[in-house]
Write an enzyme that holds these catalytic residues in place. Sequence first.
Site, mmCIF file in Angstrom:
data_model
loop_
_atom_site.group_PDB
_atom_site.id
_atom_site.type_symbol
_atom_site.label_atom_id
_atom_site.label_comp_id
_atom_site.label_asym_id
_atom_site.label_seq_id
_atom_site.Cartn_x
_atom_site.Cartn_y
_atom_site.Cartn_z
ATOM 1 N N ARG A 114 0.801 -1.222 0.000
ATOM 2 C CA ARG A 114 0.000 0.000 0.000
ATOM 3 C C ARG A 114 0.837 1.277 0.000
ATOM 4 O O ARG A 114 1.898 1.339 0.626
ATOM 5 C CB ARG A 114 -0.940 0.010 1.207
ATOM 6 C CG ARG A 114 -1.984 -1.095 1.142
ATOM 7 C CD ARG A 114 -2.748 -1.232 2.446
ATOM 8 N NE ARG A 114 -3.810 -2.228 2.318
ATOM 9 C CZ ARG A 114 -3.615 -3.536 2.490
ATOM 10 N NH1 ARG A 114 -2.420 -3.998 2.818
ATOM 11 N NH2 ARG A 114 -4.614 -4.377 2.340
ATOM 12 N N HIS A 139 -0.718 -2.557 -4.562
ATOM 13 C CA HIS A 139 -0.065 -3.395 -5.580
ATOM 14 C C HIS A 139 0.024 -2.733 -6.954
ATOM 15 O O HIS A 139 -0.154 -3.373 -7.989
ATOM 16 C CB HIS A 139 -0.778 -4.745 -5.688
ATOM 17 C CG HIS A 139 -0.668 -5.600 -4.468
ATOM 18 N ND1 HIS A 139 0.440 -5.591 -3.639
ATOM 19 C CD2 HIS A 139 -1.528 -6.501 -3.909
ATOM 20 C CE1 HIS A 139 0.264 -6.442 -2.644
ATOM 21 N NE2 HIS A 139 -0.926 -7.006 -2.778
ATOM 22 N N HIS A 213 3.281 -12.780 -5.529
ATOM 23 C CA HIS A 213 2.123 -12.889 -4.634
ATOM 24 C C HIS A 213 1.531 -14.303 -4.667
ATOM 25 O O HIS A 213 0.310 -14.467 -4.765
ATOM 26 C CB HIS A 213 1.065 -11.861 -5.041
ATOM 27 C CG HIS A 213 0.143 -11.453 -3.932
ATOM 28 N ND1 HIS A 213 -0.695 -12.334 -3.293
ATOM 29 C CD2 HIS A 213 -0.080 -10.242 -3.350
ATOM 30 C CE1 HIS A 213 -1.404 -11.695 -2.381
ATOM 31 N NE2 HIS A 213 -1.043 -10.414 -2.385
ATOM 32 N N ASP A 278 -2.118 -9.760 8.081
ATOM 33 C CA ASP A 278 -1.846 -8.985 6.869
ATOM 34 C C ASP A 278 -0.877 -7.890 7.295
ATOM 35 O O ASP A 278 -1.228 -6.710 7.331
ATOM 36 C CB ASP A 278 -3.135 -8.419 6.272
ATOM 37 C CG ASP A 278 -2.920 -7.823 4.879
ATOM 38 O OD1 ASP A 278 -1.797 -7.952 4.344
ATOM 39 O OD2 ASP A 278 -3.863 -7.226 4.345
ATOM 40 N N GLU A 343 5.241 -12.398 1.139
ATOM 41 C CA GLU A 343 5.586 -11.488 0.049
ATOM 42 C C GLU A 343 6.814 -10.669 0.434
ATOM 43 O O GLU A 343 6.699 -9.628 1.079
ATOM 44 C CB GLU A 343 4.407 -10.557 -0.239
ATOM 45 C CG GLU A 343 3.081 -11.272 -0.460
ATOM 46 C CD GLU A 343 1.904 -10.327 -0.286
ATOM 47 O OE1 GLU A 343 1.920 -9.221 -0.874
ATOM 48 O OE2 GLU A 343 0.980 -10.697 0.468
#
Length: 379
Positions: A114, A139, A213, A278, A343
């Site tokens: 982000r 992304h 990803h 996350d 990631e």
Amino acid sequence: MNPKSQISSFFLSLFFVLPLMAQTKSTIIQEASSLSISGVEVGQWEGKKVFRYTLDNGTMQVELTNFGGIISRIIVPDKDGNLENVVLALEEIPDYFTKNGPYLGAAVGRYANRIGGASFKLQGETYHLTKNNGAHTLHGGAKGFGVKVWNPETYKKEDAVGVKMTYLSVDGEEGFPGNLETTLWMELTAANELKLRFESTTDKPTVVNLTNHSYFNLNGMTGDVRDHELQIFAEAITPTGPGQIPTGELQAVAGTPFDFQSSKNLGQQLDQVEVGFDHNFVTKTENSSELQKIAIVKHPASGRVMEVFSTAPGVQLYTSNHMRDFKGAEGKTYQPHWALCLEPEGWPDSPNKPNFPSTNLAPGDQYEHEIVYQFHVVH
């Protein structure tokens, strides 16, 4: 905080052929000892040819495509020699053209993760980006690298086969400045490593942050990943506020649900958080070219183990929290926590956080990021 270890190798000696799904006959493009790569055209997108490639080292196979730099299959054996795909996938490559909202297996950029407020300032100029995550950019915007057709070229080395892909992101694409030329190498080695390497150059000051990803599930999609064990070599995370934008602080993980410094059962850790993970884990506090081990994922029942290496300063752990009733390959329906993403990348919102490791790229410099996923089994 980031101990090194030698990459272990498979002791299995398995030879197999994964049937190709397209009806067009596949041809062997390159072959070196037990290493081979085959490719077939499977469609077109925006007037450009799209290919499916299968990389085989005699023990495991990787299927990928030049559409979005997507890894669409990773087929590895378990401790009994059973071969299964261990990444979430769509049935056919053309399905990714319109159905890959979750970024399954995609190369993401220009900026992975982000950017707060969908804007940043660089050398006194403010750049406004595409908003595709509420008020923010995620992304790379609405049409990032994961939906672009890359120019592919197959290659072989003594110990690896792979595909070299290139993409030119033009000045102003999704609001980012500069013509950014990116090369992505995706290769399978004889040592059961899937190696990815990104290199980018620009003709104007810009920001860049690239990763893959893939959604991993080492039990072969027989259930969710709560039965996995996870270790992340990180002492801190970058905590977030509204919109999951980092606050700019570092938070120690010791004594929190984010503490994966030793191997932990993922299900037990998930029970301690409201929705799932996350979050960006700090694997380095400054940029460097050192390739280091950042995570280990184990599935005790199958014996599969995946070790992850990266040169980036962070890794985003995402436990597919919002995936619900998603129709995947082979008749599987993916649900929340059906996979985990690791990631490797620069820290989220770094362009707006001067105290974070920089993701700036200037003309004459080169952005480089290497990722290695290495597979083996334990009995």
